[in-house]
Design an enzyme around this catalytic site. Structure first.
Site, PDB file in Angstrom:
ATOM      1  N   ASP A   1       3.505   9.669  -0.715  1.00 47.64           N
ATOM      2  CA  ASP A   1       2.354   8.860  -0.299  1.00 47.64           C
ATOM      3  C   ASP A   1       2.084   7.826  -1.388  1.00 47.64           C
ATOM      4  OD1 ASP A   1       0.024   7.964   1.004  1.00 47.64           O
ATOM      5  OD2 ASP A   1      -0.584   9.999   1.547  1.00 47.64           O
TER       6      ASP A   1
ATOM      7  N   HIS B   1       0.819  -1.225   0.000  1.00 49.15           N
ATOM      8  CA  HIS B   1       0.000   0.000   0.000  1.00 49.15           C
ATOM      9  C   HIS B   1       0.843   1.261   0.000  1.00 49.15           C
ATOM     10  CE1 HIS B   1      -3.997  -1.898   0.944  1.00 49.15           C
ATOM     11  NE2 HIS B   1      -3.153  -2.913   1.092  1.00 49.15           N
TER      12      HIS B   1
HETATM   13  P1  ADP Z   1      -2.853   6.414   5.211  1.00 48.47           P
HETATM   14  O1  ADP Z   1      -3.187   5.042   4.709  1.00 48.47           O
HETATM   15  O2  ADP Z   1      -1.403   6.743   5.140  1.00 48.47           O
HETATM   16  O3  ADP Z   1      -3.405   6.738   6.548  1.00 48.47           O
HETATM   17  P2  ADP Z   1      -4.788   7.465   3.219  1.00 48.47           P
HETATM   18  O4  ADP Z   1      -5.146   8.872   2.879  1.00 48.47           O
HETATM   19  O5  ADP Z   1      -4.539   6.605   2.040  1.00 48.47           O
HETATM   20  O6  ADP Z   1      -3.538   7.496   4.217  1.00 48.47           O
HETATM   21  O7  ADP Z   1      -5.976   6.800   4.024  1.00 48.47           O
HETATM   22  C1  ADP Z   1      -6.438   7.376   5.195  1.00 48.47           C
HETATM   23  C2  ADP Z   1      -7.814   6.797   5.539  1.00 48.47           C
HETATM   24  O8  ADP Z   1      -8.074   7.081   6.915  1.00 48.47           O
HETATM   25  C3  ADP Z   1      -8.934   7.458   4.747  1.00 48.47           C
HETATM   26  O9  ADP Z   1      -9.920   6.519   4.452  1.00 48.47           O
HETATM   27  C4  ADP Z   1      -9.448   8.527   5.703  1.00 48.47           C
HETATM   28  O10 ADP Z   1     -10.815   8.831   5.544  1.00 48.47           O
HETATM   29  C5  ADP Z   1      -9.214   7.900   7.057  1.00 48.47           C
HETATM   30  N1  ADP Z   1      -8.949   8.963   8.045  1.00 48.47           N
HETATM   31  C6  ADP Z   1      -7.995   9.893   8.021  1.00 48.47           C
HETATM   32  N2  ADP Z   1      -8.080  10.733   9.078  1.00 48.47           N
HETATM   33  C7  ADP Z   1      -9.141  10.319   9.766  1.00 48.47           C
HETATM   34  C8  ADP Z   1      -9.790  10.760  10.968  1.00 48.47           C
HETATM   35  N3  ADP Z   1      -9.368  11.826  11.638  1.00 48.47           N
HETATM   36  N4  ADP Z   1     -10.847  10.065  11.390  1.00 48.47           N
HETATM   37  C9  ADP Z   1     -11.291   8.991  10.706  1.00 48.47           C
HETATM   38  N5  ADP Z   1     -10.738   8.539   9.586  1.00 48.47           N
HETATM   39  C10 ADP Z   1      -9.688   9.174   9.120  1.00 48.47           C
HETATM   40  O1  F6P Z   2      -1.128   1.752   4.170  1.00 52.08           O
HETATM   41  C1  F6P Z   2      -0.654   2.493   5.190  1.00 52.08           C
HETATM   42  C2  F6P Z   2      -0.878   1.987   6.602  1.00 52.08           C
HETATM   43  O2  F6P Z   2       0.340   1.876   7.207  1.00 52.08           O
HETATM   44  C3  F6P Z   2      -1.593   0.682   6.794  1.00 52.08           C
HETATM   45  O3  F6P Z   2      -0.823  -0.471   6.635  1.00 52.08           O
HETATM   46  C4  F6P Z   2      -2.037   0.879   8.194  1.00 52.08           C
HETATM   47  O4  F6P Z   2      -3.020   0.027   8.650  1.00 52.08           O
HETATM   48  C5  F6P Z   2      -2.472   2.353   8.194  1.00 52.08           C
HETATM   49  O5  F6P Z   2      -1.579   2.960   7.331  1.00 52.08           O
HETATM   50  C6  F6P Z   2      -2.513   3.023   9.566  1.00 52.08           C
HETATM   51  O6  F6P Z   2      -1.332   2.802  10.294  1.00 52.08           O
HETATM   52  P1  F6P Z   2      -1.267   1.922  11.628  1.00 52.08           P
HETATM   53  O7  F6P Z   2      -1.906   0.597  11.339  1.00 52.08           O
HETATM   54  O8  F6P Z   2       0.177   1.854  11.941  1.00 52.08           O
HETATM   55  O9  F6P Z   2      -2.070   2.684  12.642  1.00 52.08           O
END
Ligand code: ADP
Ligand code: F6P
Length: 446
Positions: A357, A148
């Site tokens: 990202d 991912h």
């Molecule tokens: P990462 O996987 O690095 O966290 P992404 O943008 O690909 O970044 O995915 C983040 C996911 O987490 C999205 O589905 C987003 O809606 C969710 N998310 C981010 N911030 C919040 C928050 N404050 N509360 C709930 N969900 C969140």
């Molecule tokens: O894809 C990014 C990612 O590291 C996932 O593997 C993971 O579940 C998510 O972000 C949130 O991070 P964590 O599981 O360390 O809270």
């Protein structure tokens, strides 16, 4: 015994924010398979149970496993290294040992729930060794792996101690998926450099099998976001948010991220502070809401980021704020999906400016939520999403001037052009949702 098994560090139960669980939960639910993962709490291993039609197979991590495998090798070594080393990766022998032991535990738990000939789909950088371990124990399985996060350039990957083990780990899969074509190419080049293999196109022969490496850009559950965006209660919340923040006279800028140093949150806030300082925007005309969800808070680099961000937020509000009117609202909180969609609907300009990202699902969620074709997206070039959403205002987040230019361009662009841009971005996201992503991957896996 299950014909389809998802293997990921976290279970889709009480999970915090993060792209992986958001993306996979709908698929596991519709396939009625099993999910192998950790609850998120050290020392906890509930008996296997059913959750929303998915068989949940918990894997236990002790407190020391959390320190060494999760916070150490996964989040202090591999995470920063794979994100362009934006923070220096730390290398420790004890972490590697724990990582291998935990990967073995995941492989064993998976073997115990997978039916003969089942399809197993392993996810992300915490489990790079699992495909090869599973292959050894269960040659009958069809094994897919999806990363991912970004896969680094060859020169950076070469810094990783025991690097060949990780390449062999992934080669245990039949299909290795990445977010970007360049990532797949980097991986294939490494098979030559470290193992002397000879990839042809997307395929490479290894130990009598063929392994395919290819890009499958991940996406979101568009229908879920659109449904929330159409919900009158969510729309009322969006209107209330706008009213509370100063109504239509004040432009609402929004950031939504895990509090992670790859997300470019401090650079974004710095750019906003400069726009206020040089008078391009004023506290009467604009407001920034930054939701920064707590994440990996025991890791030192995340604590330091929190301190930097909170200091800067305080400085900006102190310098440019007024009684009852702050230019920057910082929420170190998690929010429900409905609350996030209300924020997306309220925001005139969405700021998604990571330094690196793999994809960034927040950008796609914003686009999906804007059924009204309103709003503007300022997007970092260094996200996977930028290859698909080139109608966004693309910026280089390392260059504060370029960030300011991008935000300025979004402010200055007229509604007709903004609508045209949003319409094209919506077409793209709606045609490539998470269902299609999973189907594409699983079709190729066979
Ligand atoms: P990462 O996987 O690095 O966290 P992404 O943008 O690909 O970044 O995915 C983040 C996911 O987490 C999205 O589905 C987003 O809606 C969710 N998310 C981010 N911030 C919040 C928050 N404050 N509360 C709930 N969900 C969140
Ligand atoms: O894809 C990014 C990612 O590291 C996932 O593997 C993971 O579940 C998510 O972000 C949130 O991070 P964590 O599981 O360390 O809270």
């Amino acid at each position: 015994m299950n014909q389809f098994v998802v293997v990921a560090n976290r279970l889709p139960v009480d999970a915090g924010p993060g792209g992986l669980v958001s993306a996979l939960q709908p698929i596991a639910r519709s396939s009625g398979g099993a999910w192998v993962g950790w609850t998120g709490n050290p020392g906890e291993r509930p008996e296997p149970f059913e959750h929303e039609g998915v068989h949940i197979q918990p894997v236990e991590l002790s407190g020391e496993d959390v320190d060494h495998y999760y916070e150490g090798q996964s989040n202090s070594t591999i995470w920063p290294l794979f994100h362009d080393a934006v923070e220096p990766p730390v290398h420790r022998r004890a972490w590697r040992v724990a990582y291998e032991a935990v990967n073995r535990r995941f492989a064993e738990a998976t073997a115990s729930v997978a039916a003969e000939g089942a399809t197993v789909w392993v996810h992300d950088y915490q489990l790079l060794l699992v495909p090869a371990m599973l292959r050894r124990d269960r040659p009958d399985l069809r094994i897919g792996f999806f990363l991912h996060i970004p896969f680094p350039p060859v020169e950076l990957f070469m810094q990783l101690p025991r690097r060949t083990d990780f390449v062999r780990g992934l080669l245990g899969a039949d299909l290795v998926g990445f977010q970007q074509p360049l990532a797949a190419q980097n991986f294939l080049r490494l098979t030559t450099q470290l193992l002397g293999l000879h990839p042809e196109g997307e395929r490479v022969a290894y130990e009598g099998r063929t392994v395919t490496a290819r890009a499958f850009p991940i996406s979101i559950d568009v229908a879920e976001i659109e449904k929330l965006a159409a919900d009158p209660e969510v729309q009322r919340d969006a209107a209330r948010l706008r009213k509370d923040l100063g109504g239509d006279r004040r432009l609402l800028l929004l950031g939504v991220d895990r509090l992670d140093y790859t997300k470019g949150i401090d650079q974004r806030i710095e750019a906003y502070g400069e726009l206020l300082a040089d008078g391009t925007i004023s506290n009467d005309e604009a407001v920034l809401v930054q939701v920064a969800t707590p994440s990996r808070m025991r890791v030192a680099q995340y604590q330091q980021l929190r301190e930097r961000v909170e200091r800067e937020v305080g400085r900006i509000n102190g310098e440019f704020g007024d009684v009852g009117r702050a230019p920057l609202h910082y929420l170190f909180q998690s929010r429900t999906r409905a609350e996030l969609v209300a924020l997306y609907l309220a925001a005139d300009i969405m700021l998604v400016t990571p330094l690196r990202d793999g994809m960034n699902l927040v950008a796609k969620e914003y686009v999906a939520a804007r059924r009204d074709e309103g709003g503007a997206l300022v997007l970092s070039e260094f996200t996977g999403a930028a290859s698909e959403l080139d109608d966004a205002f693309l910026v280089n987040p390392y260059d504060v001037d370029d960030l300011k230019r991008g935000i300025g361009a979004a402010i200055a662009t007229g509604p007709e052009e903004l609508t045209a841009r949003m319409r094209r971005m919506r077409e793209r996201v709606r045609a490539h949702d998470v269902d299609r992503w999973a189907r594409d991957f699983l079709d190729v896996l066979g």
